[in-house]
Design a protein around this motif. Structure first.
Motif, PDB file in Angstrom:
ATOM      1  N   LEU A   9       0.832  -1.202   0.000  1.00 47.89           N
ATOM      2  CA  LEU A   9       0.000   0.000   0.000  1.00 47.89           C
ATOM      3  C   LEU A   9       0.867   1.253   0.000  1.00 47.89           C
ATOM      4  N   LEU A  10       1.905   1.272   0.823  1.00 42.51           N
ATOM      5  CA  LEU A  10       2.794   2.432   0.883  1.00 42.51           C
ATOM      6  C   LEU A  10       3.476   2.679  -0.461  1.00 42.51           C
ATOM      7  N   GLU A  11       3.940   1.619  -1.094  1.00 45.31           N
ATOM      8  CA  GLU A  11       4.560   1.755  -2.417  1.00 45.31           C
ATOM      9  C   GLU A  11       3.561   2.294  -3.434  1.00 45.31           C
ATOM     10  N   ALA A  12       2.349   1.737  -3.416  1.00 47.22           N
ATOM     11  CA  ALA A  12       1.321   2.171  -4.363  1.00 47.22           C
ATOM     12  C   ALA A  12       0.946   3.631  -4.140  1.00 47.22           C
ATOM     13  N   VAL A  13       0.797   4.045  -2.877  1.00 41.07           N
ATOM     14  CA  VAL A  13       0.432   5.430  -2.576  1.00 41.07           C
ATOM     15  C   VAL A  13       1.537   6.387  -3.039  1.00 41.07           C
ATOM     16  N   THR A  14       2.789   6.053  -2.751  1.00 42.78           N
ATOM     17  CA  THR A  14       3.909   6.893  -3.181  1.00 42.78           C
ATOM     18  C   THR A  14       3.946   7.019  -4.694  1.00 42.78           C
ATOM     19  N   ASN A  15       3.796   5.890  -5.369  1.00 41.41           N
ATOM     20  CA  ASN A  15       3.794   5.882  -6.827  1.00 41.41           C
ATOM     21  C   ASN A  15       2.672   6.748  -7.382  1.00 41.41           C
ATOM     22  N   VAL A  16       1.497   6.636  -6.807  1.00 39.75           N
ATOM     23  CA  VAL A  16       0.338   7.374  -7.314  1.00 39.75           C
ATOM     24  C   VAL A  16       0.455   8.865  -7.008  1.00 39.75           C
ATOM     25  N   LEU A  17       0.996   9.228  -5.854  1.00 39.08           N
ATOM     26  CA  LEU A  17       1.158  10.656  -5.541  1.00 39.08           C
ATOM     27  C   LEU A  17       2.118  11.332  -6.516  1.00 39.08           C
ATOM     28  N   VAL A  18       3.191  10.662  -6.831  1.00 36.12           N
ATOM     29  CA  VAL A  18       4.130  11.193  -7.828  1.00 36.12           C
ATOM     30  C   VAL A  18       3.425  11.274  -9.183  1.00 36.12           C
TER      31      VAL A  18
END
Length: 78
Positions: A9-18
């Motif tokens: 989830l953390l990886e996905a959120v970081t990726n999506v915010l960028v």
């Protein structure tokens, strides 16, 4: 080593915010080329909608691939 759901989830959120920042900047630059004129607020909202969809998609795909990896490891060890 298995990636935890939290790290997925953390990886996905970081990726999506960028991706959100890149998407809004791209919309701001590209929309006028196609005769679309959106305010900054409209661009932000459009970007937010696509970001939510992208976040869900990214998380679910990561979980599917992690399940496939675990299943393959189990099949190979047994």
């Amino acid at each position: 080593m298995k990636q935890s759901r939290w790290m997925s989830l953390l990886e996905a959120v970081t990726n999506v915010l960028v991706g959100y920042g890149a998407a809004v900047a791209t919309q701001w630059a590209v929309f006028p080329l196609f005769g679309l004129h959106a305010t900054l607020q409209e661009n932000l909202l459009i970007g937010l909608i696509f970001t939510v969809v992208s976040l869900i998609r990214s998380y679910l795909l990561r979980r599917v691939f992690e399940a496939l990896r675990v299943r393959q490891l189990s099949a190979n060890s047994g």
